[in-house]
Design a protein around this motif. Structure first.
Motif, mmCIF file in Angstrom:
data_model
loop_
_atom_site.group_PDB
_atom_site.id
_atom_site.type_symbol
_atom_site.label_atom_id
_atom_site.label_comp_id
_atom_site.label_asym_id
_atom_site.label_seq_id
_atom_site.Cartn_x
_atom_site.Cartn_y
_atom_site.Cartn_z
ATOM 1 N N VAL A 90 0.855 -1.188 0.000
ATOM 2 C CA VAL A 90 0.000 0.000 0.000
ATOM 3 C C VAL A 90 0.889 1.236 0.000
ATOM 4 O O VAL A 90 1.854 1.318 0.762
ATOM 5 C CB VAL A 90 -0.935 0.017 1.221
ATOM 6 N N ALA A 91 0.579 2.182 -0.890
ATOM 7 C CA ALA A 91 1.338 3.429 -0.979
ATOM 8 C C ALA A 91 0.384 4.603 -0.823
ATOM 9 O O ALA A 91 -0.629 4.693 -1.520
ATOM 10 C CB ALA A 91 2.069 3.519 -2.319
ATOM 11 N N CYS A 92 0.698 5.497 0.098
ATOM 12 C CA CYS A 92 -0.115 6.699 0.320
ATOM 13 C C CYS A 92 0.437 7.836 -0.530
ATOM 14 O O CYS A 92 1.588 8.234 -0.364
ATOM 15 C CB CYS A 92 -0.083 7.094 1.799
ATOM 16 N N ASN A 93 -0.375 8.332 -1.436
ATOM 17 C CA ASN A 93 0.040 9.417 -2.322
ATOM 18 C C ASN A 93 -0.118 10.748 -1.599
ATOM 19 O O ASN A 93 -1.189 11.059 -1.072
ATOM 20 C CB ASN A 93 -0.801 9.403 -3.602
ATOM 21 N N ASN A 94 0.950 11.527 -1.566
ATOM 22 C CA ASN A 94 0.937 12.805 -0.855
ATOM 23 C C ASN A 94 0.301 13.905 -1.711
ATOM 24 O O ASN A 94 0.922 14.421 -2.636
ATOM 25 C CB ASN A 94 2.367 13.225 -0.476
ATOM 26 N N GLU A 154 0.751 -6.558 9.746
ATOM 27 C CA GLU A 154 2.060 -5.938 9.866
ATOM 28 C C GLU A 154 3.021 -6.336 8.756
ATOM 29 O O GLU A 154 3.997 -5.636 8.489
ATOM 30 C CB GLU A 154 2.676 -6.285 11.231
ATOM 31 N N ASP A 155 2.763 -7.466 8.098
ATOM 32 C CA ASP A 155 3.679 -7.915 7.062
ATOM 33 C C ASP A 155 3.429 -7.244 5.713
ATOM 34 O O ASP A 155 4.221 -7.403 4.790
ATOM 35 C CB ASP A 155 3.610 -9.431 6.908
ATOM 36 N N VAL A 156 2.338 -6.479 5.587
ATOM 37 C CA VAL A 156 2.057 -5.767 4.333
ATOM 38 C C VAL A 156 2.784 -4.424 4.360
ATOM 39 O O VAL A 156 2.496 -3.574 5.208
ATOM 40 C CB VAL A 156 0.549 -5.540 4.140
ATOM 41 N N PRO A 157 3.736 -4.202 3.466
ATOM 42 C CA PRO A 157 4.473 -2.927 3.456
ATOM 43 C C PRO A 157 3.540 -1.743 3.204
ATOM 44 O O PRO A 157 2.633 -1.808 2.380
ATOM 45 C CB PRO A 157 5.468 -3.102 2.305
ATOM 46 N N LEU A 158 3.786 -0.646 3.927
ATOM 47 C CA LEU A 158 3.006 0.581 3.787
ATOM 48 C C LEU A 158 3.991 1.739 3.677
ATOM 49 O O LEU A 158 4.807 1.959 4.572
ATOM 50 C CB LEU A 158 2.092 0.768 5.002
ATOM 51 N N VAL A 159 3.932 2.463 2.557
ATOM 52 C CA VAL A 159 4.882 3.541 2.301
ATOM 53 C C VAL A 159 4.123 4.791 1.878
ATOM 54 O O VAL A 159 2.955 4.732 1.505
ATOM 55 C CB VAL A 159 5.893 3.147 1.196
ATOM 56 N N ASP A 160 4.807 5.940 1.941
ATOM 57 C CA ASP A 160 4.219 7.147 1.375
ATOM 58 C C ASP A 160 5.011 7.530 0.130
ATOM 59 O O ASP A 160 6.143 7.092 -0.064
ATOM 60 C CB ASP A 160 4.179 8.295 2.388
ATOM 61 N N CYS A 161 4.384 8.321 -0.743
ATOM 62 C CA CYS A 161 5.033 8.634 -2.006
ATOM 63 C C CYS A 161 4.440 9.903 -2.609
ATOM 64 O O CYS A 161 3.409 10.419 -2.151
ATOM 65 C CB CYS A 161 4.873 7.475 -3.000
ATOM 66 N N ASP A 162 5.103 10.383 -3.630
ATOM 67 C CA ASP A 162 4.576 11.431 -4.500
ATOM 68 C C ASP A 162 4.517 10.813 -5.886
ATOM 69 O O ASP A 162 5.557 10.611 -6.525
ATOM 70 C CB ASP A 162 5.488 12.660 -4.486
ATOM 71 N N ALA A 163 3.323 10.457 -6.338
ATOM 72 C CA ALA A 163 3.171 9.722 -7.595
ATOM 73 C C ALA A 163 3.685 10.493 -8.797
ATOM 74 O O ALA A 163 3.934 9.916 -9.854
ATOM 75 C CB ALA A 163 1.700 9.353 -7.804
ATOM 76 N N ARG A 164 3.876 11.804 -8.643
ATOM 77 C CA ARG A 164 4.360 12.626 -9.752
ATOM 78 C C ARG A 164 5.868 12.507 -9.929
ATOM 79 O O ARG A 164 6.405 12.828 -11.001
ATOM 80 C CB ARG A 164 4.007 14.097 -9.506
ATOM 81 N N LEU A 187 10.038 -0.582 -5.788
ATOM 82 C CA LEU A 187 11.066 -1.314 -5.039
ATOM 83 C C LEU A 187 10.474 -2.012 -3.817
ATOM 84 O O LEU A 187 10.836 -3.141 -3.498
ATOM 85 C CB LEU A 187 12.182 -0.364 -4.605
ATOM 86 N N ALA A 188 9.568 -1.309 -3.132
ATOM 87 C CA ALA A 188 8.923 -1.907 -1.962
ATOM 88 C C ALA A 188 8.141 -3.151 -2.355
ATOM 89 O O ALA A 188 8.145 -4.161 -1.639
ATOM 90 C CB ALA A 188 8.004 -0.883 -1.290
ATOM 91 N N LEU A 189 7.485 -3.097 -3.514
ATOM 92 C CA LEU A 189 6.746 -4.270 -3.981
ATOM 93 C C LEU A 189 7.698 -5.385 -4.400
ATOM 94 O O LEU A 189 7.475 -6.557 -4.062
ATOM 95 C CB LEU A 189 5.832 -3.886 -5.152
ATOM 96 N N VAL A 190 8.774 -5.042 -5.112
ATOM 97 C CA VAL A 190 9.756 -6.043 -5.521
ATOM 98 C C VAL A 190 10.340 -6.754 -4.301
ATOM 99 O O VAL A 190 10.460 -7.984 -4.269
ATOM 100 C CB VAL A 190 10.879 -5.390 -6.352
ATOM 101 N N ASN A 191 10.687 -5.983 -3.284
ATOM 102 C CA ASN A 191 11.247 -6.575 -2.067
ATOM 103 C C ASN A 191 10.232 -7.464 -1.360
ATOM 104 O O ASN A 191 10.583 -8.502 -0.795
ATOM 105 C CB ASN A 191 11.735 -5.480 -1.129
ATOM 106 N N ARG A 192 8.972 -7.041 -1.390
ATOM 107 C CA ARG A 192 7.901 -7.855 -0.799
ATOM 108 C C ARG A 192 7.775 -9.200 -1.538
ATOM 109 O O ARG A 192 7.688 -10.258 -0.909
ATOM 110 C CB ARG A 192 6.585 -7.080 -0.874
#
Length: 210
Positions: free
Chosen positions: A150-154, A173-183, A193-198
Protein backbone atom coordinates in the motif's frame (compact mmCIF):
# COMPACT_ATOMS: atom_id res chain seq x y z
CA UNK A 1 11.43 -12.29 -8.20
CA UNK A 2 15.14 -12.39 -8.98
CA UNK A 3 17.19 -10.50 -6.39
CA UNK A 4 19.44 -9.24 -9.20
CA UNK A 5 16.78 -6.70 -10.19
CA UNK A 6 15.96 -5.58 -6.67
CA UNK A 7 17.78 -2.27 -7.26
CA UNK A 8 15.31 -1.48 -10.06
CA UNK A 9 17.62 0.69 -12.11
CA UNK A 10 15.04 2.46 -14.23
CA UNK A 11 16.13 3.33 -17.75
CA UNK A 12 15.64 6.90 -18.84
CA UNK A 13 12.85 7.74 -21.26
CA UNK A 14 14.41 8.78 -24.58
CA UNK A 15 13.52 12.44 -25.25
CA UNK A 16 10.91 12.84 -27.96
CA UNK A 17 10.47 9.07 -28.32
CA UNK A 18 7.02 7.78 -27.41
CA UNK A 19 7.70 4.11 -28.02
CA UNK A 20 11.25 3.05 -27.17
CA UNK A 21 11.98 -0.22 -29.00
CA UNK A 22 11.98 -3.38 -26.93
CA UNK A 23 15.29 -5.26 -26.77
CA UNK A 24 15.38 -8.16 -29.18
CA UNK A 25 16.83 -10.26 -26.34
CA UNK A 26 13.76 -9.71 -24.11
CA UNK A 27 12.48 -13.16 -23.20
CA UNK A 28 10.58 -12.79 -19.93
CA UNK A 29 7.91 -10.38 -18.77
CA UNK A 30 6.38 -9.73 -15.38
CA UNK A 31 3.13 -7.89 -14.74
CA UNK A 32 2.29 -5.46 -11.94
CA UNK A 33 -1.06 -3.72 -11.44
CA UNK A 34 -1.70 -0.37 -9.73
CA UNK A 35 -5.17 -0.18 -8.19
CA UNK A 36 -7.12 2.17 -5.97
CA UNK A 37 -10.05 4.56 -5.92
CA UNK A 38 -10.87 7.28 -8.40
CA UNK A 39 -8.35 10.10 -8.65
CA UNK A 40 -5.70 8.62 -6.33
CA UNK A 41 -2.90 9.01 -8.90
CA UNK A 42 -2.67 5.65 -10.64
CA UNK A 43 -2.29 7.13 -14.12
CA UNK A 44 0.27 9.60 -12.77
CA UNK A 45 2.38 6.90 -11.10
CA UNK A 46 2.45 4.70 -14.21
CA UNK A 47 3.50 7.71 -16.28
CA UNK A 48 6.22 8.68 -13.83
CA UNK A 49 8.16 5.42 -14.06
CA UNK A 50 7.39 4.12 -17.55
CA UNK A 51 10.26 4.23 -20.03
CA UNK A 52 7.74 4.84 -22.81
CA UNK A 53 4.94 7.34 -23.00
CA UNK A 54 2.17 5.31 -21.37
CA UNK A 55 -0.84 4.07 -23.25
CA UNK A 56 -3.67 5.89 -21.48
CA UNK A 57 -7.42 5.49 -21.84
CA UNK A 58 -8.40 8.62 -19.95
CA UNK A 59 -11.56 10.31 -21.18
CA UNK A 60 -13.22 13.58 -20.19
CA UNK A 61 -15.98 13.19 -17.61
CA UNK A 62 -19.25 14.51 -19.07
CA UNK A 63 -22.74 15.25 -17.88
CA UNK A 64 -23.78 11.79 -19.08
CA UNK A 65 -21.81 10.35 -16.16
CA UNK A 66 -23.49 12.51 -13.54
CA UNK A 67 -24.94 10.35 -10.80
CA UNK A 68 -22.82 7.40 -11.94
CA UNK A 69 -19.24 8.64 -11.70
CA UNK A 70 -18.14 10.04 -8.37
CA UNK A 71 -15.41 12.66 -8.13
CA UNK A 72 -16.01 13.90 -4.62
CA UNK A 73 -12.72 14.66 -2.92
CA UNK A 74 -10.83 14.75 -6.22
CA UNK A 75 -10.95 18.50 -6.74
CA UNK A 76 -10.20 19.57 -10.31
CA UNK A 77 -10.30 16.01 -11.66
CA UNK A 78 -12.04 16.17 -15.05
CA UNK A 79 -10.95 12.90 -16.67
CA UNK A 80 -11.26 9.24 -15.75
CA UNK A 81 -9.59 6.02 -16.92
CA UNK A 82 -12.13 3.90 -18.80
CA UNK A 83 -10.03 0.78 -19.47
CA UNK A 84 -6.47 0.80 -18.11
CA UNK A 85 -3.13 2.57 -18.32
CA UNK A 86 -0.13 0.69 -19.62
CA UNK A 87 3.57 1.36 -19.12
CA UNK A 88 6.80 -0.57 -19.52
CA UNK A 89 10.13 -0.83 -17.71
CA UNK A 90 13.09 -2.77 -19.09
CA UNK A 91 14.73 -4.39 -16.07
CA UNK A 92 17.62 -5.96 -17.97
CA UNK A 93 18.30 -7.29 -21.47
CA UNK A 94 16.04 -10.29 -20.90
CA UNK A 95 13.36 -9.19 -18.43
CA UNK A 96 10.65 -6.56 -18.89
CA UNK A 97 8.13 -5.27 -16.35
CA UNK A 98 4.67 -4.37 -17.65
CA UNK A 99 2.74 -1.91 -15.52
CA UNK A 100 -1.05 -1.68 -15.65
CA UNK A 101 -3.10 1.06 -13.99
CA UNK A 102 -6.64 -0.12 -13.22
CA UNK A 103 -9.68 2.18 -13.64
CA UNK A 104 -10.93 3.71 -10.41
CA UNK A 105 -14.60 4.34 -11.16
CA UNK A 106 -16.92 1.71 -9.71
CA UNK A 107 -18.64 1.03 -13.05
CA UNK A 108 -15.31 -0.23 -14.46
CA UNK A 109 -14.43 -2.52 -11.55
CA UNK A 110 -15.57 -5.55 -13.56
CA UNK A 111 -12.29 -5.16 -15.48
CA UNK A 112 -10.18 -5.69 -12.37
CA UNK A 113 -10.46 -9.47 -12.20
CA UNK A 114 -9.21 -9.67 -15.79
CA UNK A 115 -6.31 -7.34 -15.06
CA UNK A 116 -5.32 -9.42 -12.02
CA UNK A 117 -4.86 -12.54 -14.18
CA UNK A 118 -1.16 -13.36 -14.39
CA UNK A 119 -0.22 -10.48 -12.10
CA UNK A 120 2.92 -10.94 -10.02
CA UNK A 121 1.90 -8.31 -7.49
CA UNK A 122 0.02 -5.05 -7.01
CA UNK A 123 0.31 -1.56 -5.60
CA UNK A 124 -2.75 -0.17 -3.82
CA UNK A 125 -2.52 3.61 -4.12
CA UNK A 126 -4.32 5.54 -1.38
CA UNK A 127 -5.51 9.11 -0.95
CA UNK A 128 -5.52 9.55 2.84
CA UNK A 129 -8.44 11.99 2.54
CA UNK A 130 -10.56 9.15 1.11
CA UNK A 131 -9.18 5.99 2.69
CA UNK A 132 -12.46 4.07 2.34
CA UNK A 133 -12.09 4.21 -1.46
CA UNK A 134 -9.26 1.68 -1.12
CA UNK A 135 -11.18 -1.03 0.73
CA UNK A 136 -12.54 -2.67 -2.41
CA UNK A 137 -9.09 -2.91 -4.03
CA UNK A 138 -7.62 -4.64 -0.99
CA UNK A 139 -10.61 -6.97 -0.75
CA UNK A 140 -10.26 -8.09 -4.38
CA UNK A 141 -6.50 -8.61 -4.11
CA UNK A 142 -6.91 -10.71 -0.98
CA UNK A 143 -9.67 -12.67 -2.73
CA UNK A 144 -7.32 -13.47 -5.61
CA UNK A 145 -4.38 -14.16 -3.29
CA UNK A 146 -2.34 -11.48 -5.07
CA UNK A 147 0.59 -10.05 -3.04
CA UNK A 148 0.41 -6.29 -2.64
CA UNK A 149 1.77 -3.26 -0.88
CA UNK A 150 0.00 0.00 0.00
CA UNK A 151 1.34 3.43 -0.98
CA UNK A 152 -0.12 6.70 0.32
CA UNK A 153 0.04 9.42 -2.32
CA UNK A 154 0.94 12.81 -0.86
CA UNK A 155 -1.62 15.33 -2.08
CA UNK A 156 -1.45 19.03 -1.17
CA UNK A 157 -3.22 19.49 2.13
CA UNK A 158 -3.25 15.79 2.98
CA UNK A 159 -1.70 14.38 6.13
CA UNK A 160 -0.01 11.00 6.05
CA UNK A 161 0.00 9.07 9.31
CA UNK A 162 1.07 5.57 8.29
CA UNK A 163 0.03 4.03 11.60
CA UNK A 164 -3.47 5.49 11.28
CA UNK A 165 -3.71 4.32 7.66
CA UNK A 166 -2.66 0.79 8.62
CA UNK A 167 -5.32 0.71 11.32
CA UNK A 168 -8.01 2.16 9.02
CA UNK A 169 -7.31 -0.45 6.34
CA UNK A 170 -6.83 -3.30 8.85
CA UNK A 171 -3.49 -4.15 7.24
CA UNK A 172 -1.44 -6.90 8.79
CA UNK A 173 2.06 -5.94 9.87
CA UNK A 174 3.68 -7.92 7.06
CA UNK A 175 2.06 -5.77 4.33
CA UNK A 176 4.47 -2.93 3.46
CA UNK A 177 3.01 0.58 3.79
CA UNK A 178 4.88 3.54 2.30
CA UNK A 179 4.22 7.15 1.38
CA UNK A 180 5.03 8.63 -2.01
CA UNK A 181 4.58 11.43 -4.50
CA UNK A 182 3.17 9.72 -7.60
CA UNK A 183 4.36 12.63 -9.75
CA UNK A 184 8.01 12.08 -8.86
CA UNK A 185 9.95 9.39 -10.74
CA UNK A 186 12.26 8.51 -7.85
CA UNK A 187 9.41 8.39 -5.37
CA UNK A 188 7.38 6.15 -7.68
CA UNK A 189 10.47 4.00 -8.15
CA UNK A 190 10.68 3.49 -4.37
CA UNK A 191 7.08 2.25 -4.41
CA UNK A 192 7.94 -0.39 -7.00
CA UNK A 193 11.07 -1.31 -5.04
CA UNK A 194 8.92 -1.91 -1.96
CA UNK A 195 6.75 -4.27 -3.98
CA UNK A 196 9.76 -6.04 -5.52
CA UNK A 197 11.25 -6.57 -2.07
CA UNK A 198 7.90 -7.85 -0.80
CA UNK A 199 7.66 -10.37 -3.64
CA UNK A 200 11.25 -11.47 -3.16
CA UNK A 201 10.67 -11.99 0.58
CA UNK A 202 7.56 -14.08 -0.11
CA UNK A 203 9.42 -16.17 -2.68
CA UNK A 204 12.34 -16.74 -0.31
CA UNK A 205 9.97 -17.75 2.49
CA UNK A 206 8.28 -20.33 0.27
CA UNK A 207 11.62 -21.79 -0.83
CA UNK A 208 12.82 -22.25 2.76
CA UNK A 209 9.57 -23.74 4.04
CA UNK A 210 9.93 -27.51 4.45
Amino acid sequence: MDSRISDLDLPSRPPGLDRAPLHGTAADGVKIVVVGGFGVGKTTLVGAVSEIRPLSTEEVMTQAGAGVDHNSGATGKTTTTVAFDFGRITLNEEMVLYLFGAPGQERFWFLWDKLFAGTLGAVVLVDTRRISDSWYAIDRLEHHGTPFIVACNNFPGSTVDLTAVRDALSLSEDVPLVDCDARDRQSAKRVLLALVNRLYALTSARETTP
